[in-house]
Design an enzyme around this catalytic site. Structure first.
Site, PDB file in Angstrom:
ATOM      1  N   LYS A   1       0.746  -1.328  -0.143  1.00 36.56           N
ATOM      2  CA  LYS A   1       0.014   0.495   0.189  1.00 36.56           C
ATOM      3  C   LYS A   1       0.726   1.262   0.005  1.00 36.56           C
ATOM      4  O   LYS A   1       0.657   2.276  -0.644  1.00 36.56           O
ATOM      5  CB  LYS A   1      -0.807   0.375   1.597  1.00 36.56           C
TER       6      LYS A   1
ATOM      7  N   ARG B   1     -10.331   1.657   9.104  1.00 35.27           N
ATOM      8  CA  ARG B   1     -10.016   0.503   9.695  1.00 35.27           C
ATOM      9  C   ARG B   1     -11.010  -0.128   9.978  1.00 35.27           C
ATOM     10  O   ARG B   1     -10.631  -1.186   9.891  1.00 35.27           O
ATOM     11  CB  ARG B   1      -7.881   0.641  10.536  1.00 35.27           C
TER      12      ARG B   1
ATOM     13  N   ARG C   1      10.885  -6.528   5.338  1.00 43.22           N
ATOM     14  CA  ARG C   1      11.182  -5.547   6.244  1.00 43.22           C
ATOM     15  C   ARG C   1      11.012  -5.246   7.404  1.00 43.22           C
ATOM     16  O   ARG C   1      11.742  -3.986   7.458  1.00 43.22           O
ATOM     17  CB  ARG C   1       9.194  -4.521   5.861  1.00 43.22           C
TER      18      ARG C   1
ATOM     19  N   ARG D   1      10.830  -2.615  12.182  1.00 40.65           N
ATOM     20  CA  ARG D   1       9.419  -1.830  13.407  1.00 40.65           C
ATOM     21  C   ARG D   1       9.337  -2.417  14.210  1.00 40.65           C
ATOM     22  O   ARG D   1       9.867  -3.765  14.616  1.00 40.65           O
ATOM     23  CB  ARG D   1       8.035  -1.844  11.715  1.00 40.65           C
TER      24      ARG D   1
ATOM     25  N   ARG E   1      -2.209  -8.168  13.907  1.00 42.05           N
ATOM     26  CA  ARG E   1      -2.309  -7.412  12.425  1.00 42.05           C
ATOM     27  C   ARG E   1      -2.733  -7.912  11.556  1.00 42.05           C
ATOM     28  O   ARG E   1      -3.647  -7.845  11.136  1.00 42.05           O
ATOM     29  CB  ARG E   1      -1.232  -6.366  12.126  1.00 42.05           C
TER      30      ARG E   1
END
Ligand code: AMP
Length: 187
Positions: free
Chosen positions: A13, A88, A127, A133, A144
């Site tokens: 995204k 969301r 990632r 992160r 998530r």
């Protein structure tokens, strides 16, 4: 252009939102980026949000809706934007409808990217190595994705019903995906 970009974590995204932002000359507004900026700069908002984010949970609606309303009222958001990571859940859809109604605007399209779970997990794993992160731990990733399935995926039906949903395969070369999205939106 007033656009949403939706899809599960790891589908790309953020990358496609950047492309669309450049193509249309509109700001890319990512609620996740706003939270991470505040966490990095140790603001009160960051402190409050990080306890939820690190667990892979949603930040409470009241806080999130306020941030989005403030951001969409800024000068650079007058001619359009692409919202990434918001709404969301159903309450956030309602809040966004309220903001848009007040401003006399309406969404042009909801861009949805799709990919299978193995692809998503592999991309998030990569990632995690690159960005580090705090919510790319295996536990937070599972959480998530589960929150996405339960709270966010049902929103697609809502936007489909409004006739503005546009779905795209999120697997492939970044530029090819971007071209497919842009040519569909320009029609
Ligand atoms: P993202 O970068 O979009 O994956 O967002 C990272 C994290 O920020 C999410 O897992 C949530 O904890 C929080 N977050 C981002 N956007 C929202 C939202 N619209 N509502 C609630 N929490 C959010």
């Amino acid at each position: 252009m007033y656009l949403l970009i939706m899809g599960p974590q790891g589908v790309g995204k953020g990358t496609q939102a950047e492309k669309l932002s450049e193509h249309y000359g509109i700001p890319h507004i990512s609620t996740g980026d706003i939270f991470r900026y505040n966490i990095k700069n140790k603001t009160d908002l960051g402190t409050e949000a990080s306890s939820y984010i690190d667990k892979g949970e949603l930040v409470p609606d009241e806080l999130t809706n306020r941030i989005v309303a403030d951001r969409l009222a800024m000068d650079d958001a007058r001619q359009g934007w692409i919202l990434d990571g918001y709404p969301r859940n159903a309450a956030q859809v309602e809040a966004l409808d309220g903001i848009l109604a007040k401003q006399g605007r309406r969404l042009d399209a909801v861009v949805v990217l799709t990919a299978g779970k193995p692809v998503l997990l592999e991309r998030m794993r990569k990632r995690a190595e690159i960005e580090g992160r705090s919510d790319d731990t295996p536990e937070a990733i599972e959480k998530r994705l589960a929150v996405y399935e339960k709270e966010t995926a049902p929103l697609l039906d809502e936007y489909r019903g409004r006739g503005i949903l546009r779905e795209f395969d999120g697997v492939g070369a970044i530029d090819e995906i971007a071209e497919r999205i842009e040519s569909a939106l320009n029609k």
